[in-house]
Motif scaffolding. Structure first.
Motif, PDB file in Angstrom:
ATOM      1  N   VAL A   1       0.643  -1.227   0.021  1.00 10.13           N
ATOM      2  CA  VAL A   1       0.003   0.492   0.134  1.00 10.13           C
ATOM      3  C   VAL A   1       0.592   2.009   0.072  1.00 10.13           C
ATOM      4  O   VAL A   1       0.584   2.226  -0.797  1.00 10.13           O
ATOM      5  CB  VAL A   1      -0.932  -0.066   0.841  1.00 10.13           C
ATOM      6  CG1 VAL A   1      -1.253   1.290   1.272  1.00 10.13           C
ATOM      7  CG2 VAL A   1      -1.832  -1.314   1.002  1.00 10.13           C
ATOM      8  N   ILE A   2       1.745   1.440   0.712  1.00 15.88           N
ATOM      9  CA  ILE A   2       2.852   2.326   0.918  1.00 15.88           C
ATOM     10  C   ILE A   2       3.936   2.627  -0.602  1.00 15.88           C
ATOM     11  O   ILE A   2       3.245   3.177  -0.426  1.00 15.88           O
ATOM     12  CB  ILE A   2       3.700   2.332   2.068  1.00 15.88           C
ATOM     13  CG1 ILE A   2       2.454   2.246   3.439  1.00 15.88           C
ATOM     14  CG2 ILE A   2       4.991   3.438   1.881  1.00 15.88           C
ATOM     15  CD1 ILE A   2       2.446   3.327   3.981  1.00 15.88           C
ATOM     16  N   LYS A   3       4.076   1.955  -0.667  1.00 12.17           N
ATOM     17  CA  LYS A   3       5.136   1.889  -2.270  1.00 12.17           C
ATOM     18  C   LYS A   3       3.918   2.157  -3.966  1.00 12.17           C
ATOM     19  O   LYS A   3       4.320   3.185  -4.283  1.00 12.17           O
ATOM     20  CB  LYS A   3       5.118  -0.193  -2.343  1.00 12.17           C
ATOM     21  CG  LYS A   3       6.499   0.275  -3.547  1.00 12.17           C
ATOM     22  CD  LYS A   3       6.181  -0.751  -4.110  1.00 12.17           C
ATOM     23  CE  LYS A   3       8.240  -0.857  -3.041  1.00 12.17           C
ATOM     24  NZ  LYS A   3       9.088  -2.222  -3.688  1.00 12.17           N
ATOM     25  N   ALA A   4       2.422   1.500  -3.129  1.00 11.50           N
ATOM     26  CA  ALA A   4       1.279   2.052  -4.208  1.00 11.50           C
ATOM     27  C   ALA A   4       1.317   3.504  -4.142  1.00 11.50           C
ATOM     28  O   ALA A   4       0.739   4.152  -5.083  1.00 11.50           O
ATOM     29  CB  ALA A   4       0.193   1.000  -4.205  1.00 11.50           C
ATOM     30  N   ASN A   5       1.260   4.319  -3.360  1.00 10.51           N
ATOM     31  CA  ASN A   5       0.589   5.815  -2.879  1.00 10.51           C
ATOM     32  C   ASN A   5       2.396   6.886  -2.733  1.00 10.51           C
ATOM     33  O   ASN A   5       2.160   7.196  -2.097  1.00 10.51           O
ATOM     34  CB  ASN A   5      -0.152   5.588  -1.782  1.00 10.51           C
ATOM     35  CG  ASN A   5      -1.179   4.790  -2.223  1.00 10.51           C
ATOM     36  OD1 ASN A   5      -1.726   4.893  -2.970  1.00 10.51           O
ATOM     37  ND2 ASN A   5      -1.656   3.759  -1.050  1.00 10.51           N
TER      38      ASN A   5
END
Length: 85
Positions: free
Chosen positions: A81-85
């Motif tokens: 999630v962090i990498k996608a945002n």
């Protein structure tokens, strides 16, 4: 923009496995003979209790291993999630 973050607290906690106390064995042979039945019972209780203790450790290890696996998966999802945002 309103962001709601929910943290799921886990209620699963590890079991506390307590090692049984070691049985007392008198130093003198006379005391061993005099209290033979009590001493025998203490050793038998210890043997039963230490087996239960070993089972508890095995169960706790399995529980902790499964929890660690789940936490690792949760962390992987978090990282994604962090990498996608």
């Amino acid at each position: 923009m309103f962001i709601l973050i929910t943290f799921a607290a886990t209620t699963a906690q590890g079991e506390t496995c307590l090692s049984p106390p070691r049985p007392f064995l008198p130093a003198g042979e006379a005391e061993m003979i005099e209290f033979a039945e009590i001493i025998r019972q203490d050793f038998e209780y210890y043997i039963n209790d230490i087996q239960a203790y070993f089972r508890c450790l095995d169960e706790e290890r399995a529980r902790a291993f499964e929890e660690a696996r789940q936490v690792s998966q949760d962390y992987g999802r978090f990282q994604a999630v962090i990498k996608a945002n």
